[in-house]
Design an enzyme around this catalytic site. Structure first.
Site, short mmCIF file in Angstrom:
data_model
loop_
_atom_site.label_atom_id
_atom_site.label_comp_id
_atom_site.label_asym_id
_atom_site.label_seq_id
_atom_site.Cartn_x
_atom_site.Cartn_y
_atom_site.Cartn_z
N CYS A 1 21.38 20.50 -11.36
CA CYS A 1 20.14 20.51 -10.59
C CYS A 1 19.55 21.91 -10.70
O CYS A 1 20.13 22.86 -10.15
CB CYS A 1 20.42 20.15 -9.13
SG CYS A 1 18.95 20.19 -8.09
N HIS B 1 17.67 13.28 -19.47
CA HIS B 1 16.21 13.27 -19.27
C HIS B 1 15.53 12.54 -20.42
O HIS B 1 15.89 12.73 -21.58
CB HIS B 1 15.67 14.71 -19.22
CG HIS B 1 16.08 15.45 -17.98
ND1 HIS B 1 15.31 15.48 -16.84
CD2 HIS B 1 17.20 16.16 -17.69
CE1 HIS B 1 15.93 16.19 -15.91
NE2 HIS B 1 17.09 16.61 -16.39
N GLU C 1 12.68 11.23 -10.67
CA GLU C 1 14.09 11.63 -10.76
C GLU C 1 15.05 10.46 -10.56
O GLU C 1 14.86 9.62 -9.66
CB GLU C 1 14.42 12.70 -9.71
CG GLU C 1 13.95 14.08 -10.08
CD GLU C 1 14.67 15.15 -9.31
OE1 GLU C 1 15.88 14.96 -9.00
OE2 GLU C 1 14.06 16.18 -8.99
N CYS D 1 11.16 19.40 -10.57
CA CYS D 1 12.49 19.11 -11.12
C CYS D 1 12.81 20.20 -12.14
O CYS D 1 12.15 20.27 -13.18
CB CYS D 1 12.51 17.73 -11.77
SG CYS D 1 14.11 17.29 -12.50
N GLY E 1 14.32 18.95 -15.31
CA GLY E 1 13.26 18.16 -15.96
C GLY E 1 12.27 19.05 -16.69
O GLY E 1 11.82 18.73 -17.80
N1 LIG Z 1 17.99 13.68 -10.10
C1 LIG Z 1 18.77 14.54 -11.02
C2 LIG Z 1 19.52 15.64 -10.24
C3 LIG Z 1 18.58 16.67 -9.61
C4 LIG Z 1 17.74 17.37 -10.64
C5 LIG Z 1 16.52 18.14 -10.11
N2 LIG Z 1 16.30 18.12 -8.70
C6 LIG Z 1 16.47 19.56 -10.69
O1 LIG Z 1 15.90 20.46 -10.05
O2 LIG Z 1 16.96 19.73 -11.82
C7 LIG Z 1 19.78 13.64 -11.77
O3 LIG Z 1 20.09 12.54 -11.28
O4 LIG Z 1 20.22 14.06 -12.84
#
Ligand SMILES: N[C@H](CCC[C@H](N)C(=O)O)C(=O)O
Length: 276
Positions: free
Chosen positions: A75, A161, A210, A219, A222
């Protein structure tokens, strides 16, 4: 069990941060979903749990749980907030931190009172490691959704991603395509879905649906994955300012095998206690 927490966010991607070093905390998927619930709990996109490291070369370990209760590998916005949290909680005085995640060790640098840079290591582009089912590695892939074929990028920053290029992020089909792509069978561990509008070789705009949450205001991983995809296609320079609904991140990457670094702000909103 009464647990202290800090509510934090990185560009509006919000977190409940838990110090699992000074407190004994036992999390279950049900407890995580309640913590993340914006009516029944504190409300957040992810719950982040700080623990002691399992390896001597790291200062801390931190675990990441999506609002749906699933534990995930990485994250980016959370890593920046983690660095601020452990210093505010006086768990360390260091400004350079090595933190263990399920995706490996991240290198964090506290730049000033609220900005942090993160070295997330090299992106993973081999389909089977993302994981994504494809015959061979390519810069982009055709993907069929409800009899419509889209061109996507597939990149892992430790977490998977998919990235689609769009003309206008404000018109991007996030609500329609996000959930369909998140659970697409070619992504066996589901996937985060980015919608990227490239404005120049060093500026872009991004919205992210997400995995395990839905659309967030930012994100971090992301933004890294989207920049890597655009760079692979020769559309951007080695440093790009990515504007998300919650604000901008600066991403740097110079090519395959090289680390991706991200820098951006962190915010502590309030501290509290909750009965878990
Ligand atoms: N939803 C993402 C985790 C959080 C990523 C995001 N909040 C960031 O800042 O990278 C997943 O399931 O891989």
């Amino acid at each position: 069990m009464r647990v202290k927490f800090s509510k934090m966010h990185g560009l509006g991607n919000d977190f409940v941060m838990l110090d699992g070093i000074s407190q004994k905390i036992k999390l279950t998927p049900e407890k995580i979903r309640r913590l993340a619930d914006r009516c029944l709990g504190v409300g957040c996109d992810q719950v982040l749990l700080v623990e002691s490291p399992r390896t001597p070369e790291a200062d801390f370990r931190y675990r990441i749980f999506n609002a749906d209760g699933s534990e995930v590998e990485n994250c980016g916005n959370g890593a920046r907030c983690f660095a601020r949290f452990v210093r505010e909680r006086r768990l360390t005085g260091k400004k350079r931190l090595r933190v263990e995640t399920a995706a490996g060790i991240l290198l964090l640098k506290v730049l000033d009172s609220d900005r942090v840079s993160v070295d997330l290591g090299a992106p993973v582009l081999e389909p089977e490691q993302i994981p994504f089912s494809a015959d061979r590695r390519a810069d982009s892939y055709p993907l069929e959704i409800n009899h419509e074929t889209f061109t996507i990028g597939a990149v892992s920053m430790g977490n998977p991603h998919a990235v689609l290029l769009v003309e206008d992020v404000t018109e991007a089909p996030v609500d329609r395509l996000g959930p369909l792509l998140e659970c697409h069978p070619r992504f066996p561990q589901k996937v985060n879905v980015g919608f990227l509008q490239i404005d120049s070789r060093d500026e872009a705009q991004l919205r992210v649906f997400e995995r395990g949450v839905g659309e967030t205001r930012a994100c971090g991983t992301g933004a890294c994955a989207a920049m890597v995809y655009a760079h692979l296609r020769g559309l951007v320079n080695d440093e790009v300012r990515i504007q998300l609904p919650g604000g901008a991140l600066t991403i740097h990457w110079s090519g395959p095998g090289q680390p991706v670094t991200m820098s951006g702000p962190t915010t502590t909103v309030f501290h509290g206690q909750i009965i878990l």
